[in-house]
Design a protein around this motif. Structure first.
Motif, PDB file in Angstrom:
ATOM      1  N   SER A   1      -2.645   0.427  -9.698  1.00  0.00           N
ATOM      2  CA  SER A   1      -2.544  -0.402  -8.501  1.00  0.00           C
ATOM      3  C   SER A   1      -1.127  -0.408  -7.964  1.00  0.00           C
ATOM      4  O   SER A   1      -0.164  -0.144  -8.697  1.00  0.00           O
ATOM      5  CB  SER A   1      -2.988  -1.840  -8.813  1.00  0.00           C
ATOM      6  N   THR A   2      -1.015  -0.727  -6.689  1.00  0.00           N
ATOM      7  CA  THR A   2       0.300  -0.953  -6.085  1.00  0.00           C
ATOM      8  C   THR A   2       0.772  -2.383  -6.305  1.00  0.00           C
ATOM      9  O   THR A   2       1.891  -2.730  -5.931  1.00  0.00           O
ATOM     10  CB  THR A   2       0.251  -0.675  -4.574  1.00  0.00           C
TER      11      THR A   2
ATOM     12  N   ALA B   1      -2.875  -4.197  -0.057  1.00  0.00           N
ATOM     13  CA  ALA B   1      -2.814  -3.767  -1.457  1.00  0.00           C
ATOM     14  C   ALA B   1      -3.816  -2.645  -1.676  1.00  0.00           C
ATOM     15  O   ALA B   1      -4.788  -2.501  -0.909  1.00  0.00           O
ATOM     16  CB  ALA B   1      -3.109  -4.936  -2.398  1.00  0.00           C
ATOM     17  N   LYS B   2      -3.581  -1.863  -2.722  1.00  0.00           N
ATOM     18  CA  LYS B   2      -4.469  -0.739  -3.033  1.00  0.00           C
ATOM     19  C   LYS B   2      -4.572  -0.578  -4.543  1.00  0.00           C
ATOM     20  O   LYS B   2      -3.580  -0.684  -5.260  1.00  0.00           O
ATOM     21  CB  LYS B   2      -3.920   0.548  -2.403  1.00  0.00           C
TER      22      LYS B   2
ATOM     23  N   ARG C   1       0.796  -1.236   0.000  1.00  0.00           N
ATOM     24  CA  ARG C   1       0.000   0.000   0.000  1.00  0.00           C
ATOM     25  C   ARG C   1       0.822   1.278   0.000  1.00  0.00           C
ATOM     26  O   ARG C   1       0.333   2.332  -0.440  1.00  0.00           O
ATOM     27  CB  ARG C   1      -0.970  -0.013   1.190  1.00  0.00           C
ATOM     28  N   ASN C   2       2.051   1.221   0.503  1.00  0.00           N
ATOM     29  CA  ASN C   2       2.901   2.411   0.483  1.00  0.00           C
ATOM     30  C   ASN C   2       3.734   2.518  -0.789  1.00  0.00           C
ATOM     31  O   ASN C   2       4.513   3.463  -0.945  1.00  0.00           O
ATOM     32  CB  ASN C   2       3.820   2.412   1.706  1.00  0.00           C
ATOM     33  N   SER C   3       3.581   1.565  -1.690  1.00  0.00           N
ATOM     34  CA  SER C   3       4.297   1.617  -2.967  1.00  0.00           C
ATOM     35  C   SER C   3       3.595   2.575  -3.926  1.00  0.00           C
ATOM     36  O   SER C   3       2.420   2.931  -3.739  1.00  0.00           O
ATOM     37  CB  SER C   3       4.355   0.217  -3.596  1.00  0.00           C
ATOM     38  N   SER C   4       4.301   2.987  -4.957  1.00  0.00           N
ATOM     39  CA  SER C   4       3.709   3.878  -5.957  1.00  0.00           C
ATOM     40  C   SER C   4       2.651   3.138  -6.767  1.00  0.00           C
ATOM     41  O   SER C   4       2.780   1.944  -7.047  1.00  0.00           O
ATOM     42  CB  SER C   4       4.796   4.394  -6.902  1.00  0.00           C
TER      43      SER C   4
END
Length: 342
Positions: free
Chosen positions: A268-269, A333-334, A245-248
């Motif tokens: 999505s991440t 995940a996002k 979730r903190n990934s680009s």
């Protein structure tokens, strides 16, 4: 749930924490059923469902060398001996708690919660899953953010595996019976090569039947026919964090149709996504309690784009770091969906 515009709204159901309506300028761009009961009786195609405890396929429907032992999973992949989408009664078939109204980062949203017990569909350990849907208007765009979180909360074991995604079928020309004429732009041209049983061989290579990354192509009446896992991060087997979730956000796909001017962009991440042109989709005609007939839906009546980790990462030891969940850790995940009309 409204996105603060009467022509942009969402409807979610507790079964599978699923997306029933994704309305943009008054048009629902996901395949759906008009009544909640039909999702329990006619949804073999997973319309709108939250997929878990794992996504996509697990080779041979078994997990080896997890907690020092082996686990047998449900076999439900047609003629293939695999477990698909978490099993025959995966999370998309379960009733979640919710929707509970929440405020996330200053935006209107809803929360769903599900506790998956140890042994459900063969998976070890009791886990708690949260799904958050957050909606807003961004200029002329209707935006939906979907966020997942899973935690191993039971004491039955020290580790399990998990993966969560959404299985909506998008259709940006909703009045037409098929997606013919839909323009697709993918954020990658790399995919997981498959064996005879639709399990990755381990090779990541160029997908053969579409243009290079970033070049649009148009869906015809029956070609290209795609049901494959595309890879946006080819190093994810060793570098993907358990909680992305903190990934680009990465661009997965943009779809549009010239007849409606409707567009949908998916980010999505997650390091991969299943892209399915729904050539095997069939939903028979349904009649409601009031005698209203819902027409049948056949092949290519929607497009599924499912953000995820690599297919069979749960069953492949060298990829399992993407989905192995231990006590004290969070899987997350996002994904973000932006829709608009030009």
């Amino acid at each position: 749930m409204s996105a603060t515009n009467p022509e942009s709204a969402f409807t979610f159901l507790s079964q599978g924490a699923l997306i029933q309506e994704f309305t943009v300028v008054g048009q629902n761009i996901v395949q759906s059923f008009p009544e909640a009961s039909f999702y329990k009786t006619h949804n073999d195609a997973y319309l709108g469902e939250t997929i878990g405890r794992t996504t996509n396929r697990v080779k041979g429907a078994k997990l080896e060398n997890l907690n020092g032992q082996s686990y047998k999973l449900a076999v439900n992949d047609g003629d293939n001996p695999n477990s698909l989408h978490g099993g025959s009664q995966g999370w998309g078939k379960q009733d979640f708690e919710g929707p509970k109204p929440v405020n996330r980062n200053g935006k209107e949203g809803v929360q769903f919660r599900y506790v998956s017990k140890d042994g459900e569909e063969g998976y070890p350990g009791t886990v708690e899953c949260f799904v958050w849907y957050t909606a807003w208007i961004e200029g002329h765009m209707t935006v939906l953010e979907v966020e997942y979180q899973v935690e191993l909360v039971g004491d039955e074991c020290e580790e399990t595996v998990c993966g969560v995604t959404n299985h909506s079928y998008f259709h940006v020309n909703p009045g037409a019976p098929t997606t013919e004429g839909t323009v697709i732009t993918l954020g990658t041209d790399q995919f997981l090569e498959l064996d005879h049983y639709r399990i990755p061989t381990g090779n990541i290579t160029l997908f053969p039947s579409i243009p290079p990354k970033g070049v649009p192509f148009t869906l015809g009446a029956d070609k290209p026919a795609i049901d494959d896992c595309f890879v946006v991060d080819t190093s994810a087997s060793t570098t993907c964090p358990l909680d992305t979730r903190n990934s680009s956000l990465r661009h997965l796909a943009t779809i549009s149709h010239p007849d409606t001017g409707l567009h949908l962009e998916i980010q999505s991440t997650e390091p991969a996504f299943q892209f399915y042109t729904a050539d095997g989709l069939y939903i028979p005609e349904i009649e409601t309690d009031r005698g209203v007939k819902i027409p049948s839906r056949g092949m290519r009546s929607g497009i599924a784009i499912e953000p995820s980790r690599y297919v069979n990462c749960a069953g492949r030891e060298e990829w399992r770091g993407m989905c192995r969940l231990k006590k004290g850790e969070l899987w997350g995940a996002k994904s973000v969906y932006r829709a608009w009309k030009e």
